[in-house]
Design an enzyme around this catalytic site. Sequence first.
Site, PDB file in Angstrom:
ATOM      1  N   VAL A 111       4.989  63.514  25.403  1.00  0.00           N
ATOM      2  CA  VAL A 111       4.903  64.607  26.369  1.00  0.00           C
ATOM      3  C   VAL A 111       4.641  64.045  27.757  1.00  0.00           C
ATOM      4  CG1 VAL A 111       3.650  66.709  26.997  1.00  0.00           C
ATOM      5  CG2 VAL A 111       3.975  66.128  24.582  1.00  0.00           C
ATOM      6  N   CYS A 112       5.422  64.500  28.727  1.00  0.00           N
ATOM      7  CA  CYS A 112       5.224  64.104  30.115  1.00  0.00           C
ATOM      8  C   CYS A 112       4.498  65.240  30.837  1.00  0.00           C
ATOM      9  CB  CYS A 112       6.572  63.826  30.782  1.00  0.00           C
ATOM     10  SG  CYS A 112       6.402  63.266  32.479  1.00  0.00           S
ATOM     11  N   LEU A 113       3.185  65.092  30.930  1.00  0.00           N
ATOM     12  CA  LEU A 113       2.350  66.070  31.619  1.00  0.00           C
ATOM     13  C   LEU A 113       1.350  65.271  32.437  1.00  0.00           C
ATOM     14  CD1 LEU A 113       1.616  69.092  31.928  1.00  0.00           C
ATOM     15  CD2 LEU A 113       0.095  68.821  29.966  1.00  0.00           C
TER      16      LEU A 113
END
Length: 183
Positions: A111-113
């Site tokens: 996840v790219c957060l």
Amino acid sequence: MIKLFKVKEKQRELAENASGGPPVKKQSAGELRLHKDISELNLPQSCTIHFPNGKDDLMNFEVSIRPDDGYYVCGTFLFSFQVSPIYPHEAPKVKCKTKVYHPNIDLEGNVCLNILREDWKPVLNINTVIYGLYHLFTEPNYEDPLNHDAAAVLRENPRLFESNVRRAMSGGYVGQTFFPRCI
């Protein structure tokens, strides 16, 4: 000085034996903080939290997100959380267990957060992370992608992107990649 510590240790052992039960496991600071965070959760109705290993293992849990708006409406997405004993000084490790066509989630579930990486601060909590994940589904971000193909389609042709999302969520192929049904 050493004898003083041994006396204290012996007193502790005697107290444990007198109570008749096994020694109580001492909680780490991370476990204490996580317990507080979980007790104060204020999730949207479309998000739920599960403890697959039972309530005794707070450091590993799953969150289910069912967006009620945006491209991913009516889909159900499962995330696993692994929380370090030094939480909140280290962000939780979050993986998407549902294979999804999304610019900010790759096919392996990474996840790219930003708040899970460079923008993590100890004042943030699990509630903030869950709301951040929810926001990824209502407002996907093509400017900071993990899935570059999905990001390019979202940027250049939002209608095709919406069609690809629907196909993937219904259990179909997008390009050469098969996505299991998640609606």
